[in-house]
Design a protein around this motif. Structure first.
Motif, PDB file in Angstrom:
ATOM      1  N   VAL A 150      28.689  30.417  72.239  1.00 25.74           N
ATOM      2  CA  VAL A 150      29.697  29.721  73.035  1.00 25.74           C
ATOM      3  C   VAL A 150      29.278  29.690  74.499  1.00 25.74           C
ATOM      4  O   VAL A 150      29.441  28.685  75.195  1.00 25.74           O
ATOM      5  CB  VAL A 150      31.075  30.391  72.878  1.00 25.74           C
ATOM      6  CG1 VAL A 150      32.110  29.703  73.771  1.00 25.74           C
ATOM      7  CG2 VAL A 150      31.532  30.357  71.424  1.00 25.74           C
ATOM      8  N   GLN A 151      28.721  30.778  74.972  1.00 22.21           N
ATOM      9  CA  GLN A 151      28.269  30.854  76.359  1.00 22.21           C
ATOM     10  C   GLN A 151      27.181  29.819  76.641  1.00 22.21           C
ATOM     11  O   GLN A 151      27.185  29.168  77.694  1.00 22.21           O
ATOM     12  CB  GLN A 151      27.754  32.256  76.657  1.00 22.21           C
ATOM     13  CG  GLN A 151      27.409  32.505  78.113  1.00 22.21           C
ATOM     14  CD  GLN A 151      26.922  33.915  78.339  1.00 22.21           C
ATOM     15  OE1 GLN A 151      25.986  34.368  77.675  1.00 22.21           O
ATOM     16  NE2 GLN A 151      27.559  34.633  79.260  1.00 22.21           N
ATOM     17  N   ASN A 152      26.255  29.660  75.701  1.00 21.39           N
ATOM     18  CA  ASN A 152      25.194  28.668  75.870  1.00 21.39           C
ATOM     19  C   ASN A 152      25.768  27.251  75.930  1.00 21.39           C
ATOM     20  O   ASN A 152      25.275  26.401  76.685  1.00 21.39           O
ATOM     21  CB  ASN A 152      24.195  28.775  74.727  1.00 21.39           C
ATOM     22  CG  ASN A 152      23.362  30.049  74.803  1.00 21.39           C
ATOM     23  OD1 ASN A 152      23.186  30.618  75.884  1.00 21.39           O
ATOM     24  ND2 ASN A 152      22.874  30.508  73.668  1.00 21.39           N
ATOM     25  N   GLN A 153      26.793  26.997  75.136  1.00 24.10           N
ATOM     26  CA  GLN A 153      27.412  25.678  75.154  1.00 24.10           C
ATOM     27  C   GLN A 153      28.150  25.439  76.468  1.00 24.10           C
ATOM     28  O   GLN A 153      28.080  24.345  77.044  1.00 24.10           O
ATOM     29  CB  GLN A 153      28.377  25.537  73.980  1.00 24.10           C
ATOM     30  CG  GLN A 153      28.877  24.122  73.769  1.00 24.10           C
ATOM     31  CD  GLN A 153      29.728  23.995  72.531  1.00 24.10           C
ATOM     32  OE1 GLN A 153      30.544  24.856  72.239  1.00 24.10           O
ATOM     33  NE2 GLN A 153      29.550  22.917  71.784  1.00 24.10           N
ATOM     34  N   PRO A 157      27.490  21.562  82.014  1.00 21.67           N
ATOM     35  CA  PRO A 157      28.673  21.112  82.763  1.00 21.67           C
ATOM     36  C   PRO A 157      29.523  20.095  82.001  1.00 21.67           C
ATOM     37  O   PRO A 157      30.752  20.082  82.150  1.00 21.67           O
ATOM     38  CB  PRO A 157      28.076  20.496  84.034  1.00 21.67           C
ATOM     39  CG  PRO A 157      26.743  21.159  84.185  1.00 21.67           C
ATOM     40  CD  PRO A 157      26.250  21.391  82.796  1.00 21.67           C
ATOM     41  N   LEU A 158      28.894  19.255  81.200  1.00 18.24           N
ATOM     42  CA  LEU A 158      29.650  18.265  80.441  1.00 18.24           C
ATOM     43  C   LEU A 158      30.521  18.934  79.389  1.00 18.24           C
ATOM     44  O   LEU A 158      31.694  18.572  79.211  1.00 18.24           O
ATOM     45  CB  LEU A 158      28.696  17.260  79.785  1.00 18.24           C
ATOM     46  CG  LEU A 158      27.940  16.333  80.744  1.00 18.24           C
ATOM     47  CD1 LEU A 158      27.000  15.423  79.966  1.00 18.24           C
ATOM     48  CD2 LEU A 158      28.924  15.510  81.568  1.00 18.24           C
ATOM     49  N   TRP A 159      29.939  19.906  78.675  1.00 18.26           N
ATOM     50  CA  TRP A 159      30.713  20.635  77.680  1.00 18.26           C
ATOM     51  C   TRP A 159      31.824  21.443  78.338  1.00 18.26           C
ATOM     52  O   TRP A 159      32.947  21.530  77.818  1.00 18.26           O
ATOM     53  CB  TRP A 159      29.819  21.565  76.857  1.00 18.26           C
ATOM     54  CG  TRP A 159      29.107  20.894  75.734  1.00 18.26           C
ATOM     55  CD1 TRP A 159      27.772  20.687  75.608  1.00 18.26           C
ATOM     56  CD2 TRP A 159      29.713  20.322  74.566  1.00 18.26           C
ATOM     57  NE1 TRP A 159      27.492  20.025  74.439  1.00 18.26           N
ATOM     58  CE2 TRP A 159      28.665  19.788  73.782  1.00 18.26           C
ATOM     59  CE3 TRP A 159      31.018  20.201  74.115  1.00 18.26           C
ATOM     60  CZ2 TRP A 159      28.903  19.155  72.570  1.00 18.26           C
ATOM     61  CZ3 TRP A 159      31.256  19.568  72.903  1.00 18.26           C
ATOM     62  CH2 TRP A 159      30.199  19.053  72.143  1.00 18.26           C
ATOM     63  N   LEU A 160      31.520  22.028  79.474  1.00 12.02           N
ATOM     64  CA  LEU A 160      32.517  22.810  80.190  1.00 12.02           C
ATOM     65  C   LEU A 160      33.704  21.939  80.588  1.00 12.02           C
ATOM     66  O   LEU A 160      34.869  22.311  80.374  1.00 12.02           O
ATOM     67  CB  LEU A 160      31.885  23.443  81.435  1.00 12.02           C
ATOM     68  CG  LEU A 160      32.821  24.243  82.347  1.00 12.02           C
ATOM     69  CD1 LEU A 160      33.442  25.408  81.601  1.00 12.02           C
ATOM     70  CD2 LEU A 160      32.066  24.720  83.581  1.00 12.02           C
ATOM     71  N   THR A 161      33.421  20.763  81.149  1.00 15.14           N
ATOM     72  CA  THR A 161      34.479  19.832  81.525  1.00 15.14           C
ATOM     73  C   THR A 161      35.265  19.377  80.301  1.00 15.14           C
ATOM     74  O   THR A 161      36.503  19.288  80.330  1.00 15.14           O
ATOM     75  CB  THR A 161      33.886  18.610  82.241  1.00 15.14           C
ATOM     76  OG1 THR A 161      33.133  19.043  83.378  1.00 15.14           O
ATOM     77  CG2 THR A 161      34.976  17.653  82.685  1.00 15.14           C
TER      78      THR A 161
END
Length: 221
Positions: A150-153, A157-161
């Motif tokens: 999950v941390q790698n994902q 920045p796109l996944w985080l947003t």
């Protein structure tokens, strides 16, 4: 001829009554499924993810425990996938037939109705992508679901947003939907009681959003 016309009108009215009863039942089922059992799925996710704020080990332990539940696939299909599909399909129908007149009638309830429909679309996309990456892909390709994956994902920045937006729309959709459920099922009656419940639901939206964002923050630190 008049008698035949009267019979035709009576048949149409009977069909309309049946259709109205059908829509009434489907609306009630749609509302019910939004709370039970889908809410359990949401709350479980919020609690499990919040463990990441304590330690990666606690998060991994909780995820491993959930994956070890007997007959997990059957449980997910019967109590998560099926109710969610039925809820989503009728929700899409409501979005399609709904008339958005918030600018003509800018009342709070009207805006909440509009936001409920809009958040439904975003939430549906979020859930589909989320389930694919962290459940279906895990089963098909043997990908690990743990703190590190999950941390790698979240490092993207796109996944985080994407996850922040998905979190906010999902928690709002549930909180506002909980108010709609309580009112439509006659659990809360009266303007003052309904206003008080709406405030409680919005507080739940804020609390659950803070809890979810805190978990996301734990993954990116």
């Amino acid at each position: 001829m008049m008698k035949g016309l009267m019979l035709l009108v009576g048949a149409v009215q009977t069909d309309d009554n049946k259709l109205a009863k059908y829509h009434f039942f489907v609306r009630k089922l749609h509302s019910f499924l939004g709370v039970f059992p889908i809410s359990i799925f949401l709350i479980e996710h919020l609690i499990t993810n919040s463990l990441a704020t304590i330690s990666p080990r606690m998060f991994n332990t909780a995820v491993s425990y959930m994956q070890s539940i007997p007959y997990l696939a059957a449980i997910e299909i019967l109590f998560i996938a099926l109710p969610l599909t039925l809820h989503a399909l009728y929700g899409l129908y409501i979005v399609y037939v709904a008339e958005n007149n918030t600018f003509r009638y800018p009342y709070l309830r009207n805006w909440m109705f509009y936001l409920q429909r809009g958040s439904a679309l975003v939430t549906l996309v979020f859930i589909l992508i989320h389930v694919w990456h962290l459940r279906v892909a895990h089963s098909l390709y043997g990908l690990d679901i743990n703190f590190l994956s999950v941390q790698n994902q979240m490092a993207d920045p796109l996944w985080l947003t994407f996850y922040i937006i998905g979190l906010l729309t999902t928690t709002f959709h549930f909180a506002n939907g909980l108010w709609n459920f309580s009112v439509s099922w006659g659990i809360v009656v009266g303007e003052h009681a309904q206003n008080f419940l709406w405030k409680l639901c919005m507080l739940f939206f804020i609390f659950s959003s803070i809890l979810g964002i805190a978990a996301i923050r734990a993954f990116i630190q």
